[in-house]
Scaffold this active site. Structure first.
Site, short mmCIF file in Angstrom:
data_model
loop_
_atom_site.label_atom_id
_atom_site.label_comp_id
_atom_site.label_asym_id
_atom_site.label_seq_id
_atom_site.Cartn_x
_atom_site.Cartn_y
_atom_site.Cartn_z
CB SER A 151 -0.86 0.02 1.26
OG SER A 151 -1.39 1.31 1.50
CE1 TYR B 116 -4.57 -1.96 4.94
CE2 TYR B 116 -3.39 0.07 4.50
CZ TYR B 116 -4.05 -1.06 4.04
OH TYR B 116 -4.16 -1.29 2.69
C1 BGC Z 1 -6.19 1.52 1.94
C2 BGC Z 1 -7.36 2.38 1.50
C3 BGC Z 1 -6.92 3.81 1.32
C4 BGC Z 1 -5.67 3.90 0.44
C5 BGC Z 1 -5.11 5.31 0.36
C6 BGC Z 1 -5.09 1.69 0.95
O1 BGC Z 1 -4.00 0.86 1.27
O2 BGC Z 1 -6.61 0.18 2.04
O3 BGC Z 1 -8.40 2.32 2.46
O4 BGC Z 1 -7.93 4.58 0.71
O5 BGC Z 1 -4.68 3.04 0.95
O6 BGC Z 1 -5.05 5.95 1.60
#
Ligand code: BGC
Length: 266
Positions: free
Chosen positions: A152, A165
């Site tokens: 991400s 996260y």
């Molecule tokens: C997340 C999303 C988020 C995006 C940008 C992703 O890794 O799962 O919820 O919108 O990152 O912030």
């Protein structure tokens, strides 16, 4: 130029919806046989597998919690039973349990780390073991095997209210790089894809309406991403067109990770 993954077998974790489903469909379209992993949502994964088969491809749906060693072992055994080998792992399963630091529970923390980080470790380890014990196919890929970690932008961009996260994705980055350092000499390519804001179930509340407009301020390219943006790049990263790409992260984020706040001189 056509990208072909003919004679190759792919396993996509978290393939029942969102990015994973699009990746599984795209890999199948490029000719790979695909094992589509789901955790709780069997029906959409099975439907996708049925559609791929109806279109002339090869696919199965496989249930597993990627954070469980026993489940991962079973998932790999089922994939090998069905297709005989493995060439591509897309470690894509991921979830969010958002909360400010004052309210985040240990369960919120453990749930996210277990799926997003431990799950990627367990699946990568099982894939590397399989790649190492099988022969390279003369009509397959130049590489012995390929692993694509779905990371991400939050492996780089800190994210208040989502420390579990962001920590999991930061962990994925060094998991990927350390694995690449360790197993490249076996002919195994390990890389990551770091999506930004992609319209999927994980963030549907943030990508629509007023919240969606606000989100666009963080995306210099001016649109929310589609799952196909990520799927197309995944096919390339799984193919021999990217054969010299090792240990790197491909950001697919419309520029979200290039500090858009500084556009007007900071
Ligand atoms: C997340 C999303 C988020 C995006 C940008 C992703 O890794 O799962 O919820 O919108 O990152 O912030």
């Amino acid at each position: 130029m056509q990208i072909s993954l003919q004679h190759q077998v792919a396993l996509v974790t978290g393939g029942s919806s969102g990015i994973g489903a699009a990746v599984a469909a795209a890999l199948a379209k490029a000719g790979a046989a695909v094992a589509i992993n789901y955790h709780s949502q069997r029906e959409p994964a099975q439907k996708l597998a049925d559609k791929i088969v109806a279109d002339g491809g090869k696919a199965i749906a496989v249930g597993a919690d990627v954070g469980s060693q026993a489940d991962v072992d079973r998932m790999f055994a089922q994939t090998l039973d069905a297709f005989g080998r493995l060439d591509i792992l897309v470690a894509n399963s991921g979830l969010q349990r958002d909360a400010g630091i004052d309210d985040m529970t240990l369960d919120d923390w453990n749930t996210v780390i277990n799926t997003n980080l431990t799950g990627q470790f367990l699946c990568a380890q099982a894939a590397i073991r399989q790649f190492t014990r099988q022969d390279i196919q003369p009509n397959g890929s130049r590489a012995r095997g390929k692993i694509i970690h779905m990371s991400s932008v939050h492996q780089r961009v800190p994210w208040a209210g989502h420390v579990n996260y962001a920590a999991s994705k930061g962990g994925v980055d060094l998991l990927m790089q350390s694995l690449a350092q360790e197993v490249s000499e076996r002919g195994i390519r390990v890389n990551s894809i770091a999506p930004g804001a992609i319209a999927t179930p994980i963030n549907q509340e943030n990508t629509k309406g007023e919240a969606g407009e606000k989100l666009l301020e963080l995306i210099p390219y001016g649109r929310i991403g589609d799952v196909e943006d990520v799927a197309n790049a995944t096919v390339w990263l799984a193919s021999d067109l990217s054969d010299y790409v090792v240990g790197t992260t491909l950001f697919i984020d419309g520029g979200m990770s290039v500090y858009p706040e500084f556009r007007d001189n900071g």
